[in-house]
Enzyme design. Structure first.
Site, short mmCIF file in Angstrom:
data_model
loop_
_atom_site.label_atom_id
_atom_site.label_comp_id
_atom_site.label_asym_id
_atom_site.label_seq_id
_atom_site.Cartn_x
_atom_site.Cartn_y
_atom_site.Cartn_z
N GLY A 48 0.76 -1.25 0.00
CA GLY A 48 0.00 0.00 0.00
C GLY A 48 0.79 1.29 0.00
N ASP A 106 -4.84 1.58 10.72
CA ASP A 106 -6.25 1.29 10.95
C ASP A 106 -6.38 0.78 12.39
OD1 ASP A 106 -8.96 0.72 10.09
OD2 ASP A 106 -8.38 -1.33 9.63
N PHE A 155 -13.72 2.77 4.65
CA PHE A 155 -12.76 2.15 3.75
C PHE A 155 -12.43 3.08 2.59
CE2 PHE A 155 -11.33 -0.76 0.42
CZ PHE A 155 -10.38 -1.47 1.13
P1 5GP Z 1 -3.85 -2.20 10.61
O1 5GP Z 1 -2.87 -3.31 10.82
O2 5GP Z 1 -3.43 -0.87 11.20
O3 5GP Z 1 -5.24 -2.60 11.04
O4 5GP Z 1 -4.02 -2.03 9.05
C1 5GP Z 1 -3.01 -1.64 8.31
C2 5GP Z 1 -3.14 -2.09 6.88
O5 5GP Z 1 -4.47 -2.44 6.49
C3 5GP Z 1 -2.76 -0.93 6.01
O6 5GP Z 1 -1.39 -0.89 5.80
C4 5GP Z 1 -3.57 -1.19 4.74
O7 5GP Z 1 -2.82 -2.01 3.89
C5 5GP Z 1 -4.80 -1.90 5.23
N1 5GP Z 1 -5.95 -0.95 5.37
C6 5GP Z 1 -6.45 -0.44 6.52
N2 5GP Z 1 -7.49 0.39 6.28
C7 5GP Z 1 -7.64 0.42 4.93
C8 5GP Z 1 -8.53 1.13 4.04
O8 5GP Z 1 -9.42 1.92 4.42
N3 5GP Z 1 -8.34 0.90 2.72
C9 5GP Z 1 -7.40 0.05 2.22
N4 5GP Z 1 -7.34 -0.09 0.90
N5 5GP Z 1 -6.54 -0.62 3.02
C10 5GP Z 1 -6.65 -0.44 4.36
MG MG Z 2 -0.04 -0.94 4.46
#
Ligand code: 5GP
Ligand code: MG
Length: 180
Positions: A48, A106, A155
């Site tokens: 990402g 997130d 999202f």
């Molecule tokens: P976390 O581990 O903080 O829950 O999530 C991190 C990863 O989840 C991010 O690096 C990303 O790849 C994915 N992610 C979290 N929220 C979103 C979102 O709203 N859209 C997209 N496309 N990916 C997300």
């Molecule tokens: Mg990421």
């Protein structure tokens, strides 16, 4: 900007290319000042963050290095809660001033899992730069040093972020339509 369809879902314009680029150059200027005379090692987390990392890194002045790791926890529009290391760290971080570059924080789980591995290798310092942060989604609190945008818990796709593999090539960031 108009709405876009990615797979089966519609996404509405959220952050314009200009808004994103202006903020990234401002954050890069702050980072450049903070690391003046040092040689920070940027660690970008794939997939990402590739676009954010490229735009941020080209606005960093002075000596700096960058490397990439690949961690993944998402499937579709929901976190699986399970973080997989697909490409590990191949650079020695011992004694280095590290700046982690993430597309979005997130729940915080990805970094919560990765940070202890990094600290094990005894870097001199670790700071975190993120494009997007969803404060309402926090499960694992992460201390973010450089945040471009705090956003609602909805999202988003575009500018490197995908929905099941698609949408990464959009220049702007779009938000899932009608999501509460
Ligand atoms: P976390 O581990 O903080 O829950 O999530 C991190 C990863 O989840 C991010 O690096 C990303 O790849 C994915 N992610 C979290 N929220 C979103 C979102 O709203 N859209 C997209 N496309 N990916 C997300
Ligand atoms: Mg990421």
């Amino acid at each position: 900007m108009t709405a876009v369809k990615v797979h089966d879902k519609y996404f509405v314009p959220f952050l314009s290319e200009e808004t994103i680029q202006q903020k990234i150059s401002a954050v890069a200027a702050t980072i450049s000042l903070d690391y003046q005379g040092k040689k920070p090692l940027f660690i970008a987390i794939l997939n990402g963050s590739f676009m954010f990392a490229a735009d941020l890194f080209k606005h960093i002045s002075g000596d700096a290095e960058i490397c990439f790791i690949k961690l993944a926890s998402y499937k579709g529009t929901r976190s699986t809660g399970h973080v997989v290391t697909a490409i590990g760290l191949d650079t020695d971080v011992t004694g280095r001033e590290v700046v982690i570059v993430e597309d979005i924080i997130d729940t915080g789980k990805t970094l919560h899992n990765f940070l202890p591995q990094l600290y094990n290798q005894q870097p001199a310092s670790v700071k975190i730069a993120v494009l997007l942060h969803k404060p309402e989604a926090t499960v694992y609190p992460i201390n973010i040093n450089y945040c471009c945008f705090a956003i609602p818990n909805k999202f988003v796709v575009g500018y490197g972020l995908d929905y099941d593999g698609l949408g990464r090539n959009l220049k702007e960031i779009f938000q899932l339509q009608g999501e509460e």
